[in-house]
Scaffold this motif. Structure first.
Motif, PDB file in Angstrom:
ATOM      1  N   ALA A 155       0.820  -1.219   0.000  1.00 28.51           N
ATOM      2  CA  ALA A 155       0.000   0.000   0.000  1.00 28.51           C
ATOM      3  C   ALA A 155       0.849   1.261   0.000  1.00 28.51           C
ATOM      4  O   ALA A 155       0.385   2.328  -0.426  1.00 28.51           O
ATOM      5  CB  ALA A 155      -0.933   0.001   1.209  1.00 28.51           C
ATOM      6  N   THR A 156       2.082   1.158   0.458  1.00 25.03           N
ATOM      7  CA  THR A 156       2.942   2.342   0.484  1.00 25.03           C
ATOM      8  C   THR A 156       3.182   2.901  -0.915  1.00 25.03           C
ATOM      9  O   THR A 156       3.374   4.104  -1.079  1.00 25.03           O
ATOM     10  CB  THR A 156       4.304   2.016   1.123  1.00 25.03           C
ATOM     11  OG1 THR A 156       4.924   0.935   0.417  1.00 25.03           O
ATOM     12  CG2 THR A 156       4.125   1.607   2.584  1.00 25.03           C
ATOM     13  N   ILE A 157       3.152   2.028  -1.919  1.00 23.21           N
ATOM     14  CA  ILE A 157       3.442   2.483  -3.273  1.00 23.21           C
ATOM     15  C   ILE A 157       2.310   3.331  -3.829  1.00 23.21           C
ATOM     16  O   ILE A 157       2.482   4.063  -4.811  1.00 23.21           O
ATOM     17  CB  ILE A 157       3.739   1.274  -4.199  1.00 23.21           C
ATOM     18  CG1 ILE A 157       4.549   1.724  -5.410  1.00 23.21           C
ATOM     19  CG2 ILE A 157       2.445   0.599  -4.650  1.00 23.21           C
ATOM     20  CD1 ILE A 157       5.043   0.582  -6.274  1.00 23.21           C
ATOM     21  N   GLY A 158       1.122   3.257  -3.196  1.00 21.85           N
ATOM     22  CA  GLY A 158       0.005   4.077  -3.643  1.00 21.85           C
ATOM     23  C   GLY A 158       0.283   5.560  -3.524  1.00 21.85           C
ATOM     24  O   GLY A 158      -0.325   6.372  -4.228  1.00 21.85           O
ATOM     25  N   SER A 159       1.202   5.919  -2.651  1.00 18.65           N
ATOM     26  CA  SER A 159       1.541   7.338  -2.479  1.00 18.65           C
ATOM     27  C   SER A 159       2.206   7.917  -3.721  1.00 18.65           C
ATOM     28  O   SER A 159       2.233   9.136  -3.895  1.00 18.65           O
ATOM     29  CB  SER A 159       2.455   7.514  -1.265  1.00 18.65           C
ATOM     30  OG  SER A 159       1.793   7.122  -0.080  1.00 18.65           O
TER      31      SER A 159
END
Length: 250
Positions: A194-198
């Motif tokens: 989910a961190t890559i969604g940033s």
């Protein structure tokens, strides 16, 4: 039979409590650690990420994981149930292959494909996380239902149970531990991914990590990474505890 959850609390239960408290304290009081980060990185003018609160970032991160995991679990368990029924067994290779394709593509590639169609932010991130978390749910649902002894199914039919009753009262309870193990893997994958969604505008604990990488601020990266790591470990321990509730002994 006795359920393993009746055992006394283990040291891992204490670890779960301790790490949960640490996670909450860091989320709520990260700014109080500014002197520590300033001492560790004296060249930084802003040693703690303050553009958004860590509480809000954590809630946004959890929302991404929750929504994507709910979709992955719903689709994955449904697909697993379908291909283990008599009418759907011929589709099992196709369903397994389609689920595997979701993990073949890197999340960044999925985002690159979805962003032009759905725009930036929440939606493309959910699509990427859902596809990435689907495979372990599908595989473990099929594997779990496959562990139910044929003799048990015959006995259930012999006492007059319908197919629906057998599924609800026999197959799913006996397969639940394996299914939960698949959900566990899926959720942990999504917490990290989910961190890559940033990178496409979705708020998450990846936001300070990306900001730190762009601005050459290692303190931001550490703050986001530590919270993501703690969240993953706490979630994993919670799932481990849940799995024990569906582990049967003699």
């Amino acid at each position: 039979m006795r359920v393993a959850a009746l055992k006394r609390p283990t040291s891992r239960d204490g670890l779960l409590v301790a790490l949960s408290v640490l996670l909450v304290m860091l989320v709520l009081f990260m700014e109080e650690l500014a002197p520590l980060f300033q001492a560790l990185f004296p060249d930084l003018s802003n040693p703690v990420y303050r553009r958004e609160s860590f509480l809000q970032l954590t809630l946004d991160h959890l929302l991404l994981v929750l929504v994507s995991s709910l979709i992955s679990v719903s689709v994955g368990v449904g697909a697993g149930l379908f291909v283990t029924r008599r009418s759907g067994r011929e589709f099992e290779p196709m369903v397994s292959s389609l689920a595997a394709i979701g993990q073949t593509f890197p999340p960044a590639a999925v985002l690159a494909i979805v962003v032009p169609l759905a725009g930036f932010g929440f939606v493309p991130t959910i699509v990427a996380l859902t596809l990435y978390g689907l495979l372990p749910v599908v595989q473990n649902t099929i594997a779990g239902l496959g562990t139910v002894p044929p003799g048990t199914l015959e006995a259930a039919r012999g006492i007059g149970m319908t197919r629906g009753q057998i599924l609800r009262r026999v197959e799913l309870p006996m397969a639940m531990r394996v299914i939960i193990a698949g959900v566990r893997v899926s959720v942990i994958i999504n917490i990290g991914t989910a961190t890559i969604g940033s990178t496409v505008g979705a708020q998450s604990l990846g936001t300070p990590i990306i900001a730190g990488l762009v601005g050459n601020n290692i303190a931001y990266v550490i703050q986001g990474a530590v919270l993501v790591g703690l969240l993953a470990i706490v979630s994993d321990l919670m799932f481990e505890r849940l799995e024990r509730r569906f582990t049967f002994g003699d």
